[in-house]
Write a protein that holds these residues in place. Structure first.
Motif, short mmCIF file in Angstrom:
data_model
loop_
_atom_site.label_atom_id
_atom_site.label_comp_id
_atom_site.label_asym_id
_atom_site.label_seq_id
_atom_site.Cartn_x
_atom_site.Cartn_y
_atom_site.Cartn_z
N SER A 73 -6.96 -41.71 -140.00
CA SER A 73 -6.87 -43.17 -139.97
C SER A 73 -8.25 -43.77 -139.67
O SER A 73 -9.15 -43.10 -139.14
N ASP A 74 -8.40 -45.03 -140.00
CA ASP A 74 -9.68 -45.72 -139.75
C ASP A 74 -9.99 -45.79 -138.26
O ASP A 74 -11.15 -45.65 -137.86
N ASP A 75 -8.96 -46.04 -137.45
CA ASP A 75 -9.17 -46.10 -135.99
C ASP A 75 -9.73 -44.78 -135.46
O ASP A 75 -10.62 -44.77 -134.62
N ARG A 77 -11.45 -42.55 -137.11
CA ARG A 77 -12.84 -42.38 -137.55
C ARG A 77 -13.78 -43.22 -136.70
O ARG A 77 -14.85 -42.77 -136.31
N ASP A 78 -13.36 -44.46 -136.40
CA ASP A 78 -14.19 -45.32 -135.55
C ASP A 78 -14.37 -44.72 -134.17
O ASP A 78 -15.47 -44.67 -133.62
N THR A 79 -13.26 -44.22 -133.60
CA THR A 79 -13.31 -43.61 -132.27
C THR A 79 -14.18 -42.37 -132.28
O THR A 79 -14.98 -42.15 -131.38
N SER A 81 -16.65 -41.73 -134.31
CA SER A 81 -18.06 -42.13 -134.45
C SER A 81 -18.62 -42.55 -133.10
O SER A 81 -19.73 -42.17 -132.75
N LYS A 82 -17.84 -43.34 -132.38
CA LYS A 82 -18.30 -43.78 -131.06
C LYS A 82 -18.47 -42.59 -130.12
O LYS A 82 -19.45 -42.50 -129.38
N SER A 83 -17.50 -41.69 -130.15
CA SER A 83 -17.57 -40.50 -129.27
C SER A 83 -18.78 -39.66 -129.62
O SER A 83 -19.50 -39.19 -128.74
N SER A 85 -21.50 -40.65 -131.01
CA SER A 85 -22.70 -41.37 -130.59
C SER A 85 -22.94 -41.17 -129.10
O SER A 85 -24.07 -40.91 -128.67
#
Length: 119
Positions: A73-75, A77-79, A81-83, A85
């Motif tokens: 899911s997009d969520d 992937r966003d999570t 990416s943040k992790s 980073s």
């Protein structure tokens, strides 16, 4: 009379043999019936075990499908990416700290060596 005696003896011998055959056949029938009862019991147990395994596999497949949906899911992937980073920042910070520590240790050893030579 002799012929009838001989026939009677043959009939009696056949009767004895047939009675033995009946006893043997009944024993075999009883053993076969016991085997059938045991076989039915084992088959029922195997069928129940199979149904349980099948149900468990179905639940596992559904859970894997859900996990894949969540992870793609997009969520997610966003999570992620943040992790990533944050992990990369932590790693860089540790690397810098390690480098600074090595530089301090080297400078300290150089100062100690210089001080010993000056004495």
């Amino acid at each position: 009379v002799e012929e009838k005696s001989s026939t009677l003896a043959d009939v009696q011998q056949k009767l004895v043999q047939d009675k033995e055959d009946v006893v043997t056949t009944r024993a075999a029938l009883e053993a076969d019936q016991k085997f059938l009862v045991d076989l039915r019991s084992r088959c029922k147990t195997a069928a129940d075990d199979y149904a349980t395994r099948r149900s468990t596999r179905t639940e596992e497949i559904a859970a894997i499908g859900e996990a894949i949906a969540i992870l793609t899911s997009d969520d997610a992937r966003d999570t992620l990416s943040k992790s990533m980073s944050l992990l990369q920042l932590q790693r860089r910070s540790r690397a810098r700290a390690d480098t600074a520590q090595r530089r301090r240790a080297k400078a300290s050893s150089l100062l100690v060596a210089f001080a010993r030579r000056r004495r």
